[in-house]
Design an enzyme around this catalytic site. Structure first.
Site, PDB file in Angstrom:
ATOM      1  N   ARG A  14      -3.138   6.015  -3.011  1.00  0.00           N
ATOM      2  CA  ARG A  14      -4.403   6.125  -3.767  1.00  0.00           C
ATOM      3  C   ARG A  14      -5.352   4.989  -3.379  1.00  0.00           C
ATOM      4  NH1 ARG A  14      -3.853   3.139  -8.980  1.00  0.00           N
ATOM      5  NH2 ARG A  14      -1.752   2.252  -9.029  1.00  0.00           N
ATOM      6  N   GLY A  15      -6.575   5.068  -3.895  1.00  0.00           N
ATOM      7  CA  GLY A  15      -7.547   3.983  -3.751  1.00  0.00           C
ATOM      8  C   GLY A  15      -7.857   3.616  -2.308  1.00  0.00           C
ATOM      9  N   ILE A  16      -7.976   2.307  -2.081  1.00  0.00           N
ATOM     10  CA  ILE A  16      -8.369   1.789  -0.773  1.00  0.00           C
ATOM     11  C   ILE A  16      -7.323   2.148   0.287  1.00  0.00           C
ATOM     12  CG2 ILE A  16      -8.706  -0.369   0.514  1.00  0.00           C
ATOM     13  CD1 ILE A  16     -10.030  -1.530  -2.055  1.00  0.00           C
ATOM     14  N   ARG A  36       5.023   4.213  -4.135  1.00  0.00           N
ATOM     15  CA  ARG A  36       6.091   4.269  -5.154  1.00  0.00           C
ATOM     16  C   ARG A  36       6.097   5.648  -5.788  1.00  0.00           C
ATOM     17  NH1 ARG A  36       5.005  -0.993  -8.746  1.00  0.00           N
ATOM     18  NH2 ARG A  36       2.989   0.061  -8.877  1.00  0.00           N
ATOM     19  N   GLY A  79      -1.419  -3.950  -4.076  1.00  0.00           N
ATOM     20  CA  GLY A  79      -1.710  -5.117  -4.909  1.00  0.00           C
ATOM     21  C   GLY A  79      -1.942  -4.728  -6.351  1.00  0.00           C
ATOM     22  N   TYR A 142      -4.505 -13.582  -9.826  1.00  0.00           N
ATOM     23  CA  TYR A 142      -4.939 -12.675  -8.755  1.00  0.00           C
ATOM     24  C   TYR A 142      -5.695 -13.432  -7.652  1.00  0.00           C
ATOM     25  CZ  TYR A 142      -7.378  -8.619  -6.706  1.00  0.00           C
ATOM     26  OH  TYR A 142      -7.877  -7.657  -5.855  1.00  0.00           O
ATOM     27  N   LYS A 146      -4.693 -13.927  -3.668  1.00  0.00           N
ATOM     28  CA  LYS A 146      -5.560 -13.426  -2.601  1.00  0.00           C
ATOM     29  C   LYS A 146      -6.058 -14.561  -1.700  1.00  0.00           C
ATOM     30  CE  LYS A 146      -5.422  -9.042  -3.600  1.00  0.00           C
ATOM     31  NZ  LYS A 146      -4.781  -8.100  -2.670  1.00  0.00           N
ATOM     32  N   ILE A 175     -15.041  -2.466  -5.432  1.00  0.00           N
ATOM     33  CA  ILE A 175     -14.963  -1.150  -4.805  1.00  0.00           C
ATOM     34  C   ILE A 175     -14.559  -0.141  -5.882  1.00  0.00           C
ATOM     35  CG2 ILE A 175     -13.884   0.170  -2.921  1.00  0.00           C
ATOM     36  CD1 ILE A 175     -15.387  -2.423  -1.975  1.00  0.00           C
TER      37      ILE A 175
END
Ligand SMILES: NC(=O)c1ccc[n+]([C@@H]2O[C@H](COP(=O)([O-])OP(=O)(O)OC[C@H]3O[C@@H](n4cnc5c(N)ncnc54)[C@H](OP(=O)(O)O)[C@@H]3O)[C@@H](O)[C@H]2O)c1
Length: 236
Positions: A14-16, A36, A79, A142, A146, A175
């Site tokens: 999913r997502g990015i 997962r 992440g 976070y 990063k 995003i």
């Protein structure tokens, strides 16, 4: 036509990560994603892996190597966030994010490294965040995870740069994904007003930067941090 590679995208369901996998397929690469749950885009190989578990990452690599050949391009994208202010942040909130985002990246890149060295080619692309260097209230865990990816990519560049291996960081701004959808409306508006481009980014815009770094034109770029953030971080 660019050289076709075997690409692994972590968190590609999913997502990015999903958008990166789609773009890598469109670029003509052989693409595996870890997930997962769910699946990567049609045409990709989905393997199960949990970023906090080195054995599951090892098994995922073995399956990819058997089906697609050795991994040549590694996109460490999986992440999580566990946002809260410092005084409310538990040690578990902190260590869970570090374990997934930073140590998870270590587990994946370490497992990939032998194959990259053997093939004398590798593109390691780490998905960081604008908040790594910009800072963000409520994201001490976070942003620390990063920011550490920058040191990771630069040390990797110094270790393996002479073997045809590059390591770079992409620092996305805000995003449109599940990760930003959960932010309170007021916070989203606040972020929006500070982004020079005046909008959130699209997942395809991150995928475009990955495509460039994975491609033949980026062979001499390593240890770089590439912002894709509508100007929010002003180049950092
Ligand atoms: N969205 C943004 O604005 C933004 C900005 C800067 C940076 N980023 C970074 O970009 C990356 C992707 O973000 P996104 O917005 O696409 O996030 P997302 O929609 O929340 O997706 C996160 C992905 O990571 C996977 N993942 C999380 N924890 C995992 C674990 N322990 N083991 C295996 N997989 C795990 C998820 O798998 P499941 O589906 O199984 O949970 C999912 O595939 C992240 O590293 C994020 O920090 C995002």
């Amino acid at each position: 036509m660019a050289t076709s590679r075997t690409v692994l995208v972590t968190g590609g369901n999913r997502g990015i990560g999903y958008a990166i996998a789609e773009r890598m397929l469109a670029d003509g690469h052989r693409v595996a994603v870890t997930a997962r749950s769910g699946e990567g885009p049609a045409g990709s190989l989905t393997v199960r892996a949990e970023m906090t578990d080195a054995a599951s990452i090892d098994a995922a690599f073995t399956e990819i190597e058997q089906q697609l050949g050795p991994v040549e391009v590694v996109v460490a994208n999986a992440g999580i966030t566990r946002d809260t202010l410092l005084l409310r942040m538990s040690e578990e909130d902190f260590s869970e994010v570090i374990d997934t985002n930073l140590t998870g990246t270590f587990r994946v890149v370490k497992r990939a490294a032998k194959g990259l060295l053997k093939g004398r080619f590798g593109r390691v692309i780490l998905i960081s965040s604008v908040v790594a260097l910009y800072g963000s209230p409520g994201q001490i865990n976070y942003s620390s995870s990063k920011a550490a990816l920058v040191g990771f990519a630069r040390s990797l560049t110094r270790e393996l740069g002479g073997r045809g291996i590059t390591a770079n960081v992409i620092a996305p701004g805000f995003i449109d994904t599940d990760m930003t959808a959960v932010l309170p409306e007021q916070q989203q508006q606040q972020y929006l007003s500070s982004i020079p481009a005046g909008r959130f980014g699209d997942v395809a815009e991150i995928a475009g930067a990955v495509s460039f770094l994975a491609g033949d034109d980026a062979a001499y770029i390593s240890g770089a941090v590439i912002p894709v953030d509508g100007g929010l971080g002003m180049g950092h």
